[in-house]
Design a protein around this motif. Structure first.
Motif, PDB file in Angstrom:
ATOM      1  N   ALA A  61      -3.431 -25.479 -12.432  1.00 38.72           N
ATOM      2  CA  ALA A  61      -2.546 -26.290 -12.294  1.00 38.72           C
ATOM      3  C   ALA A  61      -1.282 -25.919 -11.807  1.00 38.72           C
ATOM      4  O   ALA A  61      -1.276 -26.466 -10.860  1.00 38.72           O
ATOM      5  N   ARG A  62      -0.856 -24.875 -12.097  1.00 38.79           N
ATOM      6  CA  ARG A  62       0.498 -24.099 -11.422  1.00 38.79           C
ATOM      7  C   ARG A  62       0.116 -23.238 -10.032  1.00 38.79           C
ATOM      8  O   ARG A  62       0.946 -23.506  -9.224  1.00 38.79           O
ATOM      9  N   ALA A  63      -1.597 -23.077  -9.849  1.00 41.44           N
ATOM     10  CA  ALA A  63      -1.347 -22.812  -8.486  1.00 41.44           C
ATOM     11  C   ALA A  63      -1.330 -23.503  -7.482  1.00 41.44           C
ATOM     12  O   ALA A  63      -1.635 -23.185  -6.858  1.00 41.44           O
ATOM     13  N   PHE A  64      -2.309 -24.046  -8.108  1.00 46.54           N
ATOM     14  CA  PHE A  64      -2.137 -25.889  -7.145  1.00 46.54           C
ATOM     15  C   PHE A  64      -0.861 -26.662  -6.496  1.00 46.54           C
ATOM     16  O   PHE A  64      -0.980 -27.306  -5.854  1.00 46.54           O
ATOM     17  N   TRP A  65      -0.461 -26.645  -7.540  1.00 52.33           N
ATOM     18  CA  TRP A  65       1.266 -27.176  -7.922  1.00 52.33           C
ATOM     19  C   TRP A  65       1.611 -27.213  -6.555  1.00 52.33           C
ATOM     20  O   TRP A  65       1.742 -28.457  -5.712  1.00 52.33           O
ATOM     21  N   GLY A  66       2.323 -26.298  -5.840  1.00 53.74           N
ATOM     22  CA  GLY A  66       2.958 -25.942  -4.420  1.00 53.74           C
ATOM     23  C   GLY A  66       2.150 -26.404  -3.851  1.00 53.74           C
ATOM     24  O   GLY A  66       2.683 -26.937  -2.434  1.00 53.74           O
ATOM     25  N   MET A  67       0.879 -26.249  -3.681  1.00 49.49           N
ATOM     26  CA  MET A  67       0.034 -26.223  -2.073  1.00 49.49           C
ATOM     27  C   MET A  67       0.064 -27.862  -2.205  1.00 49.49           C
ATOM     28  O   MET A  67      -0.036 -28.616  -1.003  1.00 49.49           O
ATOM     29  N   GLN A  68      -0.195 -28.688  -3.361  1.00 46.86           N
ATOM     30  CA  GLN A  68      -0.508 -29.752  -3.877  1.00 46.86           C
ATOM     31  C   GLN A  68       0.339 -30.483  -2.920  1.00 46.86           C
ATOM     32  O   GLN A  68       0.705 -31.919  -1.670  1.00 46.86           O
ATOM     33  N   ARG A  69       2.172 -30.189  -3.174  1.00 50.48           N
ATOM     34  CA  ARG A  69       3.214 -30.773  -2.561  1.00 50.48           C
ATOM     35  C   ARG A  69       3.117 -31.228  -1.100  1.00 50.48           C
ATOM     36  O   ARG A  69       4.051 -31.655  -0.566  1.00 50.48           O
ATOM     37  N   THR A  70       2.386 -29.064  -0.743  1.00 52.03           N
ATOM     38  CA  THR A  70       3.289 -29.720   0.607  1.00 52.03           C
ATOM     39  C   THR A  70       1.627 -30.663   1.337  1.00 52.03           C
ATOM     40  O   THR A  70       2.355 -30.830   2.522  1.00 52.03           O
ATOM     41  N   LEU A  71       0.800 -30.589   0.911  1.00 56.95           N
ATOM     42  CA  LEU A  71      -0.524 -31.381   1.682  1.00 56.95           C
ATOM     43  C   LEU A  71       0.416 -32.962   1.631  1.00 56.95           C
ATOM     44  O   LEU A  71      -0.015 -33.577   2.784  1.00 56.95           O
ATOM     45  N   VAL A  72       0.808 -33.423   0.910  1.00 56.48           N
ATOM     46  CA  VAL A  72       1.867 -34.701   0.858  1.00 56.48           C
ATOM     47  C   VAL A  72       2.880 -35.093   1.467  1.00 56.48           C
ATOM     48  O   VAL A  72       2.389 -35.762   2.163  1.00 56.48           O
ATOM     49  N   GLN A  73       3.355 -33.653   2.077  1.00 55.92           N
ATOM     50  CA  GLN A  73       4.777 -33.645   2.838  1.00 55.92           C
ATOM     51  C   GLN A  73       4.726 -33.351   5.119  1.00 55.92           C
ATOM     52  O   GLN A  73       4.339 -34.453   5.047  1.00 55.92           O
ATOM     53  N   ASN A  74       3.191 -33.160   4.315  1.00 59.76           N
ATOM     54  CA  ASN A  74       2.152 -32.399   5.618  1.00 59.76           C
ATOM     55  C   ASN A  74       2.091 -34.492   5.869  1.00 59.76           C
ATOM     56  O   ASN A  74       2.177 -34.868   7.373  1.00 59.76           O
ATOM     57  N   LEU A  75       1.413 -34.667   5.242  1.00 64.67           N
ATOM     58  CA  LEU A  75       0.835 -36.436   5.417  1.00 64.67           C
ATOM     59  C   LEU A  75       2.238 -37.303   5.859  1.00 64.67           C
ATOM     60  O   LEU A  75       1.769 -37.983   6.349  1.00 64.67           O
ATOM     61  N   VAL A  76       3.202 -37.029   5.196  1.00 64.81           N
ATOM     62  CA  VAL A  76       3.742 -38.178   5.343  1.00 64.81           C
ATOM     63  C   VAL A  76       4.752 -37.287   6.695  1.00 64.81           C
ATOM     64  O   VAL A  76       5.004 -38.581   7.494  1.00 64.81           O
ATOM     65  N   THR A  77       5.005 -36.203   6.839  1.00 63.25           N
ATOM     66  CA  THR A  77       5.270 -35.550   8.516  1.00 63.25           C
ATOM     67  C   THR A  77       3.941 -36.310   9.496  1.00 63.25           C
ATOM     68  O   THR A  77       4.732 -36.222  10.365  1.00 63.25           O
ATOM     69  N   GLY A  78       3.152 -36.481   9.206  1.00 66.87           N
ATOM     70  CA  GLY A  78       2.127 -36.567  10.404  1.00 66.87           C
ATOM     71  C   GLY A  78       2.209 -38.030  10.794  1.00 66.87           C
ATOM     72  O   GLY A  78       2.243 -38.056  12.005  1.00 66.87           O
ATOM     73  N   VAL A  79       2.353 -38.719  10.046  1.00 64.99           N
ATOM     74  CA  VAL A  79       2.683 -40.477  10.141  1.00 64.99           C
ATOM     75  C   VAL A  79       4.077 -41.340  10.625  1.00 64.99           C
ATOM     76  O   VAL A  79       4.121 -42.109  10.898  1.00 64.99           O
ATOM     77  N   THR A  80       5.096 -40.052  10.830  1.00 69.65           N
ATOM     78  CA  THR A  80       6.512 -40.566  10.627  1.00 69.65           C
ATOM     79  C   THR A  80       6.253 -39.391  12.076  1.00 69.65           C
ATOM     80  O   THR A  80       7.154 -40.307  12.832  1.00 69.65           O
ATOM     81  N   GLU A  81       6.225 -38.486  12.504  1.00 68.92           N
ATOM     82  CA  GLU A  81       6.565 -37.225  13.614  1.00 68.92           C
ATOM     83  C   GLU A  81       5.340 -36.940  13.873  1.00 68.92           C
ATOM     84  O   GLU A  81       4.829 -36.839  16.215  1.00 68.92           O
ATOM     85  N   GLY A  82       4.201 -36.613  13.444  1.00 68.05           N
ATOM     86  CA  GLY A  82       3.409 -35.731  14.028  1.00 68.05           C
ATOM     87  C   GLY A  82       2.878 -34.376  14.314  1.00 68.05           C
ATOM     88  O   GLY A  82       4.311 -34.218  13.189  1.00 68.05           O
ATOM     89  N   PHE A  83       2.504 -33.865  14.916  1.00 68.71           N
ATOM     90  CA  PHE A  83       2.634 -32.655  15.056  1.00 68.71           C
ATOM     91  C   PHE A  83       1.550 -32.079  16.670  1.00 68.71           C
ATOM     92  O   PHE A  83       0.912 -32.737  16.770  1.00 68.71           O
ATOM     93  N   THR A  84       2.277 -31.325  16.498  1.00 70.44           N
ATOM     94  CA  THR A  84       1.950 -30.503  17.927  1.00 70.44           C
ATOM     95  C   THR A  84       1.910 -28.303  18.175  1.00 70.44           C
ATOM     96  O   THR A  84       2.617 -28.120  17.901  1.00 70.44           O
ATOM     97  N   LYS A  85       0.840 -28.086  18.874  1.00 65.43           N
ATOM     98  CA  LYS A  85       0.407 -26.858  18.907  1.00 65.43           C
ATOM     99  C   LYS A  85       0.658 -26.470  20.043  1.00 65.43           C
ATOM    100  O   LYS A  85      -0.523 -27.337  21.809  1.00 65.43           O
ATOM    101  N   THR A  86       1.129 -25.443  20.760  1.00 64.63           N
ATOM    102  CA  THR A  86       1.088 -25.226  22.335  1.00 64.63           C
ATOM    103  C   THR A  86       0.423 -24.148  22.480  1.00 64.63           C
ATOM    104  O   THR A  86       0.570 -23.251  21.819  1.00 64.63           O
ATOM    105  N   LEU A  87      -0.660 -24.395  23.141  1.00 62.03           N
ATOM    106  CA  LEU A  87      -1.240 -23.220  23.747  1.00 62.03           C
ATOM    107  C   LEU A  87      -0.820 -22.505  25.304  1.00 62.03           C
ATOM    108  O   LEU A  87      -0.602 -23.660  26.188  1.00 62.03           O
TER     109      LEU A  87
END
Length: 177
Positions: A61-87
């Motif tokens: 549970a402690r191992a998943f804690w930080g990663m799951q919080r980051t995944l939730v943060q990525n959901l919120v950032t994705g629906v507001t700003e989106g993500f971009t990678k440039t090659l």
């Protein structure tokens, strides 16, 4: 103890988050994303944001804690700003062109490489040596960028190939005279 996991994920105005049926659904101006919830972690939607905590005091549970919080943060950032990678493509005759739902790459092979663009991803080529990949799902954006890069990784002698913008390629020296 997770320092990342302790902070709640702020939910900006115009974004709604709901937990139903073992999934966290986040809806915003750019679209809707969902995350399958883990049993080891408890999720709560509160007024100040989404709180992620371990459900029990196990090592897993402690191992998943930080990663799951980051995944939730990525959901919120994705629906507001989106993500971009440039090659960036470097090499004589190497170029890219976005054609509808396909990306056509000329990378020095005897044939052109056609890469189908998955649903929810937008690919633009502002010039023949630049590819911009954007979308709301961070994992999909990163995966398609890695698949495109895999066709011709940058080599260390001349620096030819496909690299991420801002990536530094260590160049090897040639023969000494």
């Amino acid at each position: 103890m997770s320092r990342i996991g302790k902070r709640p994920v702020p939910v900006p105005a115009g974004v709604t988050a709901t937990i139903e049926g073992g999934q966290l659904n986040v809806k915003g101006p750019k679209g809707t994303l969902s995350l399958q919830l883990r049993d080891e972690i408890s999720y709560e939607v509160e007024s100040d944001g989404i709180v992620v905590k371990p459900a029990n005091d196990t090592k897993q549970a402690r191992a998943f804690w930080g990663m799951q919080r980051t995944l939730v943060q990525n959901l919120v950032t994705g629906v507001t700003e989106g993500f971009t990678k440039t090659l960036e493509i470097t090499g004589v005759g190497y170029r890219a062109a976005a054609q509808g739902k396909n990306l056509k790459l000329q990378l020095g092979f005897s044939h052109d490489v056609n890469i189908p663009v998955p649903e929810g991803i937008d690919i633009k080529t502002p010039d023949p040596t630049t590819v911009e990949i954007s979308g709301i799902d961070r994992q999909k954006v990163g995966q398609i960028a890695a698949e495109i890069r895999r066709w011709r990784k940058p080599e260390p002698y001349k620096g030819k190939g496909i690299k991420y913008r801002g990536e530094f390629i260590f160049r090897k020296e040639g023969k000494k005279k």
